[in-house]
Design an enzyme around this catalytic site. Structure first.
Site, PDB file in Angstrom:
ATOM      1  N   ARG A   1       8.120  63.003 -37.136  1.00  0.00           N
ATOM      2  CA  ARG A   1       9.267  62.357 -36.559  1.00  0.00           C
ATOM      3  C   ARG A   1      10.465  62.537 -37.739  1.00  0.00           C
ATOM      4  NH1 ARG A   1       9.857  57.664 -38.010  1.00  0.00           N
ATOM      5  NH2 ARG A   1       7.829  56.844 -37.154  1.00  0.00           N
TER       6      ARG A   1
ATOM      7  N   TYR B   1      31.125  63.064 -18.720  1.00  0.00           N
ATOM      8  CA  TYR B   1      29.826  63.232 -18.029  1.00  0.00           C
ATOM      9  C   TYR B   1      29.580  61.797 -17.569  1.00  0.00           C
ATOM     10  CZ  TYR B   1      24.730  63.691 -17.738  1.00  0.00           C
ATOM     11  OH  TYR B   1      23.686  63.930 -17.220  1.00  0.00           O
TER      12      TYR B   1
ATOM     13  N   LYS C   1      21.367  72.388 -20.978  1.00  0.00           N
ATOM     14  CA  LYS C   1      22.170  73.329 -20.060  1.00  0.00           C
ATOM     15  C   LYS C   1      22.014  74.612 -20.755  1.00  0.00           C
ATOM     16  CE  LYS C   1      22.684  69.210 -18.447  1.00  0.00           C
ATOM     17  NZ  LYS C   1      23.760  68.284 -18.788  1.00  0.00           N
TER      18      LYS C   1
HETATM   19  C1  LIG Z   1      23.737  67.006 -19.256  1.00  0.00           C
HETATM   20  C2  LIG Z   1      25.038  66.497 -20.166  1.00  0.00           C
HETATM   21  C3  LIG Z   1      24.766  65.642 -21.100  1.00  0.00           C
HETATM   22  C4  LIG Z   1      23.553  64.803 -21.234  1.00  0.00           C
HETATM   23  O1  LIG Z   1      22.478  65.555 -21.714  1.00  0.00           O
HETATM   24  P1  LIG Z   1      20.927  65.283 -21.172  1.00  0.00           P
HETATM   25  O2  LIG Z   1      20.219  66.437 -21.793  1.00  0.00           O
HETATM   26  O3  LIG Z   1      21.051  65.282 -19.781  1.00  0.00           O
HETATM   27  O4  LIG Z   1      20.532  63.841 -21.628  1.00  0.00           O
HETATM   28  C5  LIG Z   1      26.107  65.004 -21.796  1.00  0.00           C
HETATM   29  N1  LIG Z   1      27.001  65.832 -21.752  1.00  0.00           N
HETATM   30  C6  LIG Z   1      27.285  66.934 -20.766  1.00  0.00           C
HETATM   31  C7  LIG Z   1      28.708  67.503 -20.580  1.00  0.00           C
HETATM   32  C8  LIG Z   1      26.375  67.117 -19.916  1.00  0.00           C
HETATM   33  O5  LIG Z   1      26.577  68.149 -18.885  1.00  0.00           O
END
Ligand SMILES: *Cc1c(COP(=O)(O)O)cnc(C)c1O
Length: 385
Positions: free
Chosen positions: A51, A104, A201
């Site tokens: 951790r 978001y 992403k």
């Molecule tokens: C998906 C997303 C998040 C959140 O991320 P997770 O990995 O789904 O927790 C935050 N900001 C943006 C712009 C995103 O597209």
């Protein structure tokens, strides 16, 4: 790895030193919780419990810091875990945050439904308007939160200008760089204090991992965040860290193709009779085009558009698409289509962040562009001339 190297080289090499034990050129997945000590307190590589630190995660964290031009990168179990750690490091009850009016959905929910219960207040502002950001500041404001390009409306915020406002007011600027990735945009160099990523992403890039990251330049803030990362515990696991690190190696080539394909898709949509508006910062008529051209290397792979006929028509387009997979998320090699109002942004219904009902959002992948155009044309019904 020297900071002198260019982005593409750092993406492949930063943090990726050959394994000292075997010479493996890719960092191994150290799927381990604890480490043998040579006598009490005698740590071999500085690792005691995963951790606190794990070698695979360290490799990713060093890579993230290099790519964003920061001093320290921290990898989390998700983008929202990274955001939660950041909030609880920067803010205490009574503090106030300015957030964008098209944040978001999950970020908005974190402020509206979670942080608010801990006494952290927020105002919503159109951050593409620097005067509106300044006007939203209160004596209790500690953070300005910006997302550019924004999700799902692809709004553009002038990072350097808002950084000026933040500096003047003595507050910190956080930039969610998920849509652009560090290949296209470098918020720290533009004056931001913290960069946030959903590595789920573009960084991961293959729709096979959920992860998040923070990158900072200030060493004191880096130490505080690292303390909270360990104290709160929502770290990236070794395999997830490895997947993100692997994805990042091709980030530059993927982003070039995402951008090229999205440019073609946006161009086709602007000429389609059933499309009433195309939201893509690469289009000269986009209100943020000039700022995007100034602060981004290219305009990225996300395109949103509004469809004639309202919500039902927009939902129909999503349902008819075949090559564009109907699904949430974004940034993977495969193209995705979704209806923000009923899917990713359903939680913003009735709020200041509610999105238009006739909006469709595309994450344009790296497939053949003509195949993508043909699929959108059939989904919209009729010819795309
Ligand atoms: C998906 C997303 C998040 C959140 O991320 P997770 O990995 O789904 O927790 C935050 N900001 C943006 C712009 C995103 O597209």
């Amino acid at each position: 790895m020297s900071d002198q190297h260019s982005f593409e080289t750092l993406a492949i090499h930063a943090g990726n030193t050959a394994d000292p034990l075997t010479g493996a050129v890719v960092p191994p997945i150290y799927q381990v919780s604890t480490y043998k000590q040579d006598g009490v307190g005698g740590l071999r590589g500085g690792y005691e419990y995963s951790r606190s630190a794990n070698p695979t995660r360290t490799a990713l964290e060093e890579n993230l810091a290099a790519l964003e031009g920061g001093r320290r990168g921290l990898a989390f179990a998700s983008g929202l875990a990274a955001e939660d750690c950041l909030l609880r490091t920067l803010l205490t009850p009574g503090d106030h945050v300015v957030i964008p009016n098209d944040a978001y959905g999950g970020t908005f929910r974190l402020f509206a439904k979670v942080a608010s219960r801990w006494g952290v207040d927020f105002s919503v502002a159109d951050t593409s308007d620097v005067a509106a950001v300044r006007a939203a500041l209160t004596p209790r404001t500690k953070v300005i939160w910006v997302e550019t390009p924004s999700n799902p409306l692809l709004g553009i915020t002038d990072i350097a200008a808002v950084a000026g406002v933040a500096r003047q007011a003595g507050v910190r600027l956080v930039v969610d760089n998920t849509f652009a990735s560090p290949y296209l945009q470098q918020p720290l160099a533009l004056g931001a204090d913290v960069v946030v990523h959903s590595t789920t992403k573009y960084m991961g890039g293959h729709s096979d991992v959920v992860g998040g990251a923070l990158v900072v330049g200030d060493p004191d803030l880096a130490d505080e965040l690292a303390f909270h990362q360990n104290a709160m515990g929502a770290v990236a696991g070794p395999f997830d860290a490895w997947l993100v690190l692997r994805g990042i190696k091709t980030l530059a080539v993927r982003m070039d193709r995402h951008d090229g394909n999205a440019t073609k898709v946006a161009d086709m949509l602007t000429r389609h009779p059933k499309v009433t508006q195309v939201l893509y910062p690469g289009l000269p008529e986009h209100p943020g085009h000039e700022i995007a051209a100034k602060q981004m290397k290219a305009f990225g792979g996300m395109v949103s558009f509004r469809v004639e006929g309202g919500e039902e028509a927009a939902v129909e387009v999503c349902n008819r698409a075949k090559l564009f997979t109907l699904g949430e998320s974004l940034g993977g090699v495969e193209s995705l289509i979704e209806h923000p109002g009923r899917m990713t942004h359903a939680s913003t219904a009735g709020s200041l962040l509610e999105v238009p009902a006739d909006l469709v959002r595309l994450s344009v992948g790296i497939e053949n562009a003509d195949d993508l155009l043909a699929d959108l044309t059939q989904a919209l019904g009729g010819s795309g001339k």
